[in-house]
Design a protein around this motif. Sequence first.
Motif, PDB file in Angstrom:
ATOM      1  N   ILE A 102       0.846  -1.197   0.000  1.00  0.00           N
ATOM      2  CA  ILE A 102       0.000   0.000   0.000  1.00  0.00           C
ATOM      3  C   ILE A 102       0.880   1.245   0.000  1.00  0.00           C
ATOM      4  N   LEU A 103       0.608   2.117  -0.962  1.00  0.00           N
ATOM      5  CA  LEU A 103       1.318   3.394  -1.043  1.00  0.00           C
ATOM      6  C   LEU A 103       0.912   4.254   0.138  1.00  0.00           C
ATOM      7  N   ARG A 104       1.903   4.742   0.858  1.00  0.00           N
ATOM      8  CA  ARG A 104       1.698   5.622   2.014  1.00  0.00           C
ATOM      9  C   ARG A 104       2.481   6.907   1.782  1.00  0.00           C
ATOM     10  N   ASP A 105       1.952   7.766   0.941  1.00  0.00           N
ATOM     11  CA  ASP A 105       2.624   9.019   0.592  1.00  0.00           C
ATOM     12  C   ASP A 105       2.542   9.986   1.765  1.00  0.00           C
ATOM     13  N   PRO A 106       3.692  10.354   2.348  1.00  0.00           N
ATOM     14  CA  PRO A 106       3.663  11.259   3.507  1.00  0.00           C
ATOM     15  C   PRO A 106       3.165  12.663   3.149  1.00  0.00           C
ATOM     16  N   ASN A 107       3.148  13.016   1.869  1.00  0.00           N
ATOM     17  CA  ASN A 107       2.664  14.327   1.446  1.00  0.00           C
ATOM     18  C   ASN A 107       1.168  14.329   1.147  1.00  0.00           C
TER      19      ASN A 107
END
Length: 131
Positions: A102-107
């Motif tokens: 799962i992509l967890r983009d901090p932005n």
Amino acid sequence: MFEISGSFSSFSVDDVEKARDFYAGTLGFQAADALGGGLDLTLPGGGRVYAYPKSDHVPATHTVLNLVVPDIEAAVASLHELGIRTDHYPSTPEMPLDENGILRDPNAPEGFGMAWFKDPAGNVISVLAQP
């Protein structure tokens, strides 16, 4: 300018019956026979996609369909329960992925997540949670 009265997306598949089983049987979309031997798929929310047969089909290397879900973890767990493997791309600083792919983009806003899987023809589909 010409008048646009509607729109839909399309992609090819190598086996229409396998596509019907997957999209209607597994994912629960409405599927109807269409011109050219393809399938008209009606997605949750009313969107439409035409899946057309192509004898020299090559799977798309990009995402052809995005499915919006309320909870990315629950969606990925459900896919796994259905026997659908989510793709695990390499995690990078630009694309940080967790152990479930799962992509967890901090932005991105809190609650965003995205994961990918393939249909029987190898086309890339995503599930994504958008806050």
